[in-house]
Design a protein around this motif. Structure first.
Motif, PDB file in Angstrom:
ATOM      1  N   LEU A 172     -24.959  13.183  64.822  1.00  0.00           N
ATOM      2  CA  LEU A 172     -25.512  13.640  63.323  1.00  0.00           C
ATOM      3  C   LEU A 172     -24.743  14.293  62.594  1.00  0.00           C
ATOM      4  O   LEU A 172     -24.200  14.069  61.270  1.00  0.00           O
ATOM      5  CB  LEU A 172     -26.795  14.261  63.469  1.00  0.00           C
ATOM      6  N   LEU A 173     -24.236  15.533  63.123  1.00  0.00           N
ATOM      7  CA  LEU A 173     -23.184  16.193  62.560  1.00  0.00           C
ATOM      8  C   LEU A 173     -21.935  15.467  61.833  1.00  0.00           C
ATOM      9  O   LEU A 173     -21.729  15.516  60.763  1.00  0.00           O
ATOM     10  CB  LEU A 173     -22.782  17.450  63.444  1.00  0.00           C
ATOM     11  N   ASP A 174     -21.257  14.816  62.676  1.00  0.00           N
ATOM     12  CA  ASP A 174     -20.069  13.996  62.144  1.00  0.00           C
ATOM     13  C   ASP A 174     -20.493  12.891  60.967  1.00  0.00           C
ATOM     14  O   ASP A 174     -19.593  12.761  60.290  1.00  0.00           O
ATOM     15  CB  ASP A 174     -19.483  13.664  63.478  1.00  0.00           C
TER      16      ASP A 174
ATOM     17  N   ASP B  51     -25.528  17.744  47.590  1.00  0.00           N
ATOM     18  CA  ASP B  51     -25.314  18.898  47.393  1.00  0.00           C
ATOM     19  C   ASP B  51     -25.574  19.834  48.464  1.00  0.00           C
ATOM     20  O   ASP B  51     -25.023  20.956  48.891  1.00  0.00           O
ATOM     21  CB  ASP B  51     -25.950  19.703  46.157  1.00  0.00           C
ATOM     22  N   ALA B  52     -26.693  19.321  49.297  1.00  0.00           N
ATOM     23  CA  ALA B  52     -27.043  20.090  50.408  1.00  0.00           C
ATOM     24  C   ALA B  52     -27.880  19.008  51.581  1.00  0.00           C
ATOM     25  O   ALA B  52     -28.386  18.295  51.062  1.00  0.00           O
ATOM     26  CB  ALA B  52     -28.191  21.250  50.112  1.00  0.00           C
ATOM     27  N   VAL B  53     -27.533  19.205  52.812  1.00  0.00           N
ATOM     28  CA  VAL B  53     -28.118  18.421  53.661  1.00  0.00           C
ATOM     29  C   VAL B  53     -28.450  19.309  54.823  1.00  0.00           C
ATOM     30  O   VAL B  53     -28.115  20.267  55.323  1.00  0.00           O
ATOM     31  CB  VAL B  53     -26.873  17.719  54.453  1.00  0.00           C
ATOM     32  N   LEU B  54     -30.099  18.827  55.234  1.00  0.00           N
ATOM     33  CA  LEU B  54     -30.528  19.778  56.402  1.00  0.00           C
ATOM     34  C   LEU B  54     -30.594  18.689  57.668  1.00  0.00           C
ATOM     35  O   LEU B  54     -31.179  17.384  57.270  1.00  0.00           O
ATOM     36  CB  LEU B  54     -32.021  20.022  55.998  1.00  0.00           C
ATOM     37  N   ILE B  55     -30.175  19.029  58.607  1.00  0.00           N
ATOM     38  CA  ILE B  55     -30.350  18.504  60.018  1.00  0.00           C
ATOM     39  C   ILE B  55     -31.112  19.270  60.810  1.00  0.00           C
ATOM     40  O   ILE B  55     -30.515  20.192  61.466  1.00  0.00           O
ATOM     41  CB  ILE B  55     -28.887  18.137  60.817  1.00  0.00           C
TER      42      ILE B  55
ATOM     43  N   LEU C 242     -24.302  22.474  54.465  1.00  0.00           N
ATOM     44  CA  LEU C 242     -25.306  21.833  55.594  1.00  0.00           C
ATOM     45  C   LEU C 242     -26.095  22.854  56.225  1.00  0.00           C
ATOM     46  O   LEU C 242     -25.105  23.659  57.041  1.00  0.00           O
ATOM     47  CB  LEU C 242     -24.405  20.875  56.202  1.00  0.00           C
ATOM     48  N   VAL C 243     -27.300  22.691  56.484  1.00  0.00           N
ATOM     49  CA  VAL C 243     -27.771  23.701  57.282  1.00  0.00           C
ATOM     50  C   VAL C 243     -28.479  22.775  58.830  1.00  0.00           C
ATOM     51  O   VAL C 243     -28.939  21.942  58.236  1.00  0.00           O
ATOM     52  CB  VAL C 243     -29.231  24.165  56.567  1.00  0.00           C
ATOM     53  N   TYR C 244     -28.062  23.512  59.733  1.00  0.00           N
ATOM     54  CA  TYR C 244     -28.241  22.817  61.214  1.00  0.00           C
ATOM     55  C   TYR C 244     -29.315  23.648  61.664  1.00  0.00           C
ATOM     56  O   TYR C 244     -29.075  24.915  61.908  1.00  0.00           O
ATOM     57  CB  TYR C 244     -26.773  22.762  62.099  1.00  0.00           C
TER      58      TYR C 244
END
Length: 434
Positions: A357-359, A318-322, A371-373
């Protein structure tokens, strides 16, 4: 009877050895301190040696300017440890402002401890000149490699000088209170009982700001998980999410674990996966969660986030932190040796890794997920330009605006520069999947 030896030579000599390794042998400050400090049995000596090293590196340009002006000829390679010791001496006088007589005497004695008996008089003379004449103001820009200075000036124009100046200053100590254990107001009262002043920032619900650094062992309840040390800018990462109860969350570059822990402190129902490519660094995440009594609330995986086929089970997050690996140009005041070790060739590799990483992680995100970058960089190439390029090639991604409290507008995200509101330099972008 011989006169008593001045006390305090050991931490000065230890600091000089650490600086010698960092300045002249390309060693990491953190790695050198991890070896040198345990050899000092007194906690006060350990704290002093560490503080000297940080102050010395932040003011390096000034101290080198003093040596260039006051020495008849430059110190050679064989005098590397002498240069380090003189810088140690200057740092004690300004900005640390330790009692002058004791600082000079102990540093002169440290020269003898380093085998520099014949140059103890030179050390004494130069430190006394610094007391008499003052150290040159110096130019904060000089500390930055030319290629990096040029990029920051191009990115930030009239604000570039503030980046250089603030990066040479000692930062405040920010605490993150664990709301599972204690309220912020209650913990502030505990600090007051211990004689420690703390300030509240209404923009940060879990934060307290201490004007001066203290040892974590002096913080009430630290060992039991009541509080952590985390800069205000890093604490803001949790505010960039709007998580629902029970959300499945990935922290893709999790070590040392502060952001994973912060999210779990706020919501015990989160199904958290903390990932890091380095198994040894993942041990730090494990230790952090254990201290905060959160160890059972997260799954820890040692794996390459950019290769999800090797670790992802196919269930979307549901959420990703990079919190992406970056140049660390926003935290130079906390990691001053960055300016000594960073090379222009490093940046190309970092930019490629951030894009990868984003891709790679975007497909692991559920439709409607966020997604929070983030980075601790002030370079536009790693931040606004990186996110804009991702949005241009990813048709189902769009940026959601973050409020002004995250900093100034920077492309699709927000940028905080070092020193603004007492924060580190940091970039934030929030991306939603259609």
């Amino acid at each position: 009877m011989a006169a008593p030896r001045p006390t305090g030579a050991a931490p000065r000599a230890a600091a000089a050895r650490v600086l010698d390794a960092v300045l002249h042998r390309g060693r990491s400050l953190k790695a050198e301190l991890s070896t040198a400090l345990p050899a000092l049995p007194d906690a006060r000596d350990r704290a002093l040696a560490e503080a000297i090293c940080f102050a010395a590196l932040r003011g390096l340009a000034r101290y080198d300017a003093a040596l260039a002006a006051w020495l008849a000829k430059p110190l050679g390679r064989r005098d590397a440890d002498l240069r380090a010791l003189l810088i140690v001496g200057f740092a004690q006088l300004d900005p640390m402002r330790l009692p002058a007589h004791a600082a000079v005497a102990a540093t002169v004695e440290a020269a003898r401890a380093l085998g520099r008996h014949h140059q103890a008089g030179l050390v004494n003379a130069l430190l006394r000149r610094a007391l008499r004449d003052g150290l040159p103001e110096g130019d904060a820009r000089i500390a930055w490699p030319a290629w990096l200075r040029t990029r920051i000036e191009a990115d930030w124009g009239e604000d570039a000088d503030a980046v250089f100046v603030e990066s040479a200053r000692e930062p405040p100590l920010w605490l993150r209170v664990n709301p599972r254990q204690v309220t912020r107001d209650a913990y502030r009262a505990r600090l007051a009982e211990a004689g420690i002043d703390a300030e509240i920032d209404d923009m940060l619900p879990d934060a307290l700001r201490l004007p001066e650094s203290i040892a974590v062992a002096a913080l009430p309840g630290f060992a039991d998980g009541a509080v952590s040390v985390q800069d205000a800018a890093a604490q803001r990462v949790a505010d960039a999410f709007a998580l629902t109860s029970g959300a499945r969350v990935l922290d893709a570059c999790a070590a040392p674990g502060g952001k994973t822990a912060h999210l779990l402190e706020r919501d015990a129902s989160l199904r958290m996966t903390a990932l890091d490519v380095d198994a040894r660094r993942l041990d730090r995440v494990r230790d952090t969660l254990a201290r905060l009594q959160l160890g059972a609330d997260a799954q820890l995986l040692a794996a390459d986030a950019a290769a999800p086929d090797a670790w992802w089970d196919g269930a979307p997050f549901d959420a990703v932190l990079i919190d992406a690996p970056c140049s660390a140009t926003g935290i130079v005041r906390r990691q001053p040796d960055v300016l000594l070790h960073r090379r222009e060739s490093d940046l190309a590799a970092l930019l490629a890794l951030q894009a990868r990483l984003l891709d790679a992680l975007w497909p692991t995100l559920a439709s409607g997920g966020v997604l929070v970058y983030t980075t601790c960089s002030v370079l536009a190439a790693e931040n606004a330009a990186q996110v804009d390029a991702f949005l241009a090639r990813t048709t189902d991604a769009h940026a959601e605006a973050l409020p002004e409290t995250f900093g100034r507008q920077a492309g699709a995200g927000r940028q905080r520069l070092p020193g603004e509101r007492g924060h580190d330099g940091f970039f934030y972008a929030r991306l939603r999947k259609r």
